[in-house]
Design an enzyme around this catalytic site. Sequence first.
Site, PDB file in Angstrom:
ATOM      1  N   ASN A  60       0.865  -1.186   0.000  1.00 38.51           N
ATOM      2  CA  ASN A  60       0.000   0.000   0.000  1.00 38.51           C
ATOM      3  C   ASN A  60       0.899   1.232   0.000  1.00 38.51           C
ATOM      4  O   ASN A  60       1.490   1.566   1.023  1.00 38.51           O
ATOM      5  CB  ASN A  60      -0.884  -0.042   1.259  1.00 38.51           C
ATOM      6  CG  ASN A  60      -1.700   1.233   1.428  1.00 38.51           C
ATOM      7  OD1 ASN A  60      -1.854   2.016   0.492  1.00 38.51           O
ATOM      8  ND2 ASN A  60      -2.214   1.433   2.632  1.00 38.51           N
ATOM      9  N   LYS A  79       0.064   4.246  -0.177  1.00 39.67           N
ATOM     10  CA  LYS A  79      -0.613   5.414   0.421  1.00 39.67           C
ATOM     11  C   LYS A  79      -0.403   6.631  -0.484  1.00 39.67           C
ATOM     12  O   LYS A  79      -0.282   6.476  -1.692  1.00 39.67           O
ATOM     13  CB  LYS A  79      -0.118   5.666   1.850  1.00 39.67           C
ATOM     14  CG  LYS A  79      -0.123   4.391   2.700  1.00 39.67           C
ATOM     15  CD  LYS A  79       0.004   4.686   4.161  1.00 39.67           C
ATOM     16  CE  LYS A  79       0.181   3.397   4.919  1.00 39.67           C
ATOM     17  NZ  LYS A  79      -0.071   3.532   6.342  1.00 39.67           N
ATOM     18  N   HIS A 138      -9.630   0.773   4.810  1.00 40.33           N
ATOM     19  CA  HIS A 138      -8.347   0.954   5.499  1.00 40.33           C
ATOM     20  C   HIS A 138      -8.578   1.873   6.699  1.00 40.33           C
ATOM     21  O   HIS A 138      -9.410   2.781   6.641  1.00 40.33           O
ATOM     22  CB  HIS A 138      -7.319   1.565   4.529  1.00 40.33           C
ATOM     23  CG  HIS A 138      -5.932   1.576   5.094  1.00 40.33           C
ATOM     24  ND1 HIS A 138      -5.507   2.526   5.998  1.00 40.33           N
ATOM     25  CD2 HIS A 138      -4.887   0.735   4.899  1.00 40.33           C
ATOM     26  CE1 HIS A 138      -4.247   2.254   6.333  1.00 40.33           C
ATOM     27  NE2 HIS A 138      -3.847   1.181   5.686  1.00 40.33           N
ATOM     28  N   GLU A 142      -7.098   4.328   7.725  1.00 43.73           N
ATOM     29  CA  GLU A 142      -6.954   5.765   7.427  1.00 43.73           C
ATOM     30  C   GLU A 142      -8.202   6.293   6.725  1.00 43.73           C
ATOM     31  O   GLU A 142      -8.548   7.460   6.871  1.00 43.73           O
ATOM     32  CB  GLU A 142      -5.673   5.992   6.601  1.00 43.73           C
ATOM     33  CG  GLU A 142      -4.441   5.799   7.481  1.00 43.73           C
ATOM     34  CD  GLU A 142      -3.201   5.305   6.770  1.00 43.73           C
ATOM     35  OE1 GLU A 142      -3.110   5.434   5.543  1.00 43.73           O
ATOM     36  OE2 GLU A 142      -2.309   4.782   7.470  1.00 43.73           O
ATOM     37  N   GLU A 191      -5.415  -5.504  10.357  1.00 47.99           N
ATOM     38  CA  GLU A 191      -4.429  -4.452  10.611  1.00 47.99           C
ATOM     39  C   GLU A 191      -4.746  -3.753  11.926  1.00 47.99           C
ATOM     40  O   GLU A 191      -5.561  -2.812  11.954  1.00 47.99           O
ATOM     41  CB  GLU A 191      -4.466  -3.415   9.485  1.00 47.99           C
ATOM     42  CG  GLU A 191      -4.144  -3.958   8.122  1.00 47.99           C
ATOM     43  CD  GLU A 191      -3.539  -2.875   7.250  1.00 47.99           C
ATOM     44  OE1 GLU A 191      -2.396  -3.051   6.820  1.00 47.99           O
ATOM     45  OE2 GLU A 191      -4.193  -1.845   7.040  1.00 47.99           O
ATOM     46  N   GLY A 205       2.228   1.902  10.715  1.00 46.40           N
ATOM     47  CA  GLY A 205       3.130   3.044  10.578  1.00 46.40           C
ATOM     48  C   GLY A 205       3.831   3.421  11.870  1.00 46.40           C
ATOM     49  O   GLY A 205       4.442   4.483  11.969  1.00 46.40           O
ATOM     50  N   SER A 229       3.425  -2.506  10.206  1.00 51.46           N
ATOM     51  CA  SER A 229       4.881  -2.490  10.387  1.00 51.46           C
ATOM     52  C   SER A 229       5.567  -3.791   9.961  1.00 51.46           C
ATOM     53  O   SER A 229       6.542  -4.223  10.582  1.00 51.46           O
ATOM     54  CB  SER A 229       5.237  -2.130  11.840  1.00 51.46           C
ATOM     55  OG  SER A 229       4.734  -0.843  12.155  1.00 51.46           O
TER      56      SER A 229
HETATM   57  C1  PEP Z   1      -0.778  -0.062   5.869  1.00 47.11           C
HETATM   58  O1  PEP Z   1      -0.708   1.020   5.322  1.00 47.11           O
HETATM   59  O2  PEP Z   1      -1.760  -0.772   5.645  1.00 47.11           O
HETATM   60  C2  PEP Z   1       0.303  -0.494   6.754  1.00 47.11           C
HETATM   61  C3  PEP Z   1       0.227  -1.670   7.328  1.00 47.11           C
HETATM   62  O3  PEP Z   1       1.352   0.380   6.944  1.00 47.11           O
HETATM   63  P1  PEP Z   1       2.796   0.052   7.621  1.00 47.11           P
HETATM   64  O4  PEP Z   1       3.292  -1.224   6.990  1.00 47.11           O
HETATM   65  O5  PEP Z   1       3.645   1.242   7.251  1.00 47.11           O
HETATM   66  O6  PEP Z   1       2.581  -0.109   9.079  1.00 47.11           O
END
Ligand code: PEP
Length: 257
Positions: free
Chosen positions: A11, A13, A101, A103, A173, A179, A219
């Site tokens: 992703n 973003k 997601h 976000e 997630e 992040g 992460s």
């Molecule tokens: C994500 O954007 O879905 C995500 C898991 O980000 P990160 O790997 O940076 O934690």
Amino acid sequence: MSNRTPLMAGNWKMNLDWKQGLALVEELGEQLAGVDMSRVEAAVLPPFVDIRTVQTAVEAGSLPIAYGGQDLSAHESGAYTGEVSGSMLKALGATYAAVGHSERRQYHGEDEAVTNAKVKAAFAAGLVPILCVGEPLEERQAGNQVEYTLAQLRGGIEGLDAADAKQIVIAYEPVWAIGTGEVATPDDAQEVCAAIRGALREQYGPEVADAVRVLYGGSVKSSNVAELMTKEDVDGALVGGASLKAEEFAKIVGYQG
Ligand code: PEP
């Protein structure tokens, strides 16, 4: 050992303009030449404005990289300024669309009804939704991670028939791990991913539950992916930050299980 093909989805973003996206996807293609792609699937979710470029690069190089949107409209077409429909993504050769997601939930107020409508819009357009679910920190601290995540799951898939449910990808997630550099332990990931599969089994039976890929996201890096992938109900990863570097993402795709 399941017969589900693991999926590693990057992703991006709101990162990388089309030129940077082109460079990344071409480099990723080179890096994946050293990976046995018969045992794993790789996908990228670029910003909408990069997707045409990604399509061209993937087709020109016959790269083993699927792609899709980070979101899609719940609507088919019409007066929805700023939105992008599933059929527009499909016309660009997209396979996937992420839905719900954290976000999108946090910054755009997307609730279960919107998420459910987007899941259905993705299927209607011939895309596979990657439905993102997962608890915030306070729910984890209260020990409510399974209950909270399953409520999001049930809301997101409400009204899906078994044929669609069998195709869906679920990404667990935990919001506190996205992040932040704080990855869930493999056991934490397994607990909720197994509960997700259990809920699918209860609702649709074993054939659907055994087919659905449940990803972990939060992460994920090349240094922790292999350990996460040892878990029975973890079928891949949704990767944010670490998908922005071709070498690192290729290492994740090529994890040694
Ligand atoms: C994500 O954007 O879905 C995500 C898991 O980000 P990160 O790997 O940076 O934690």
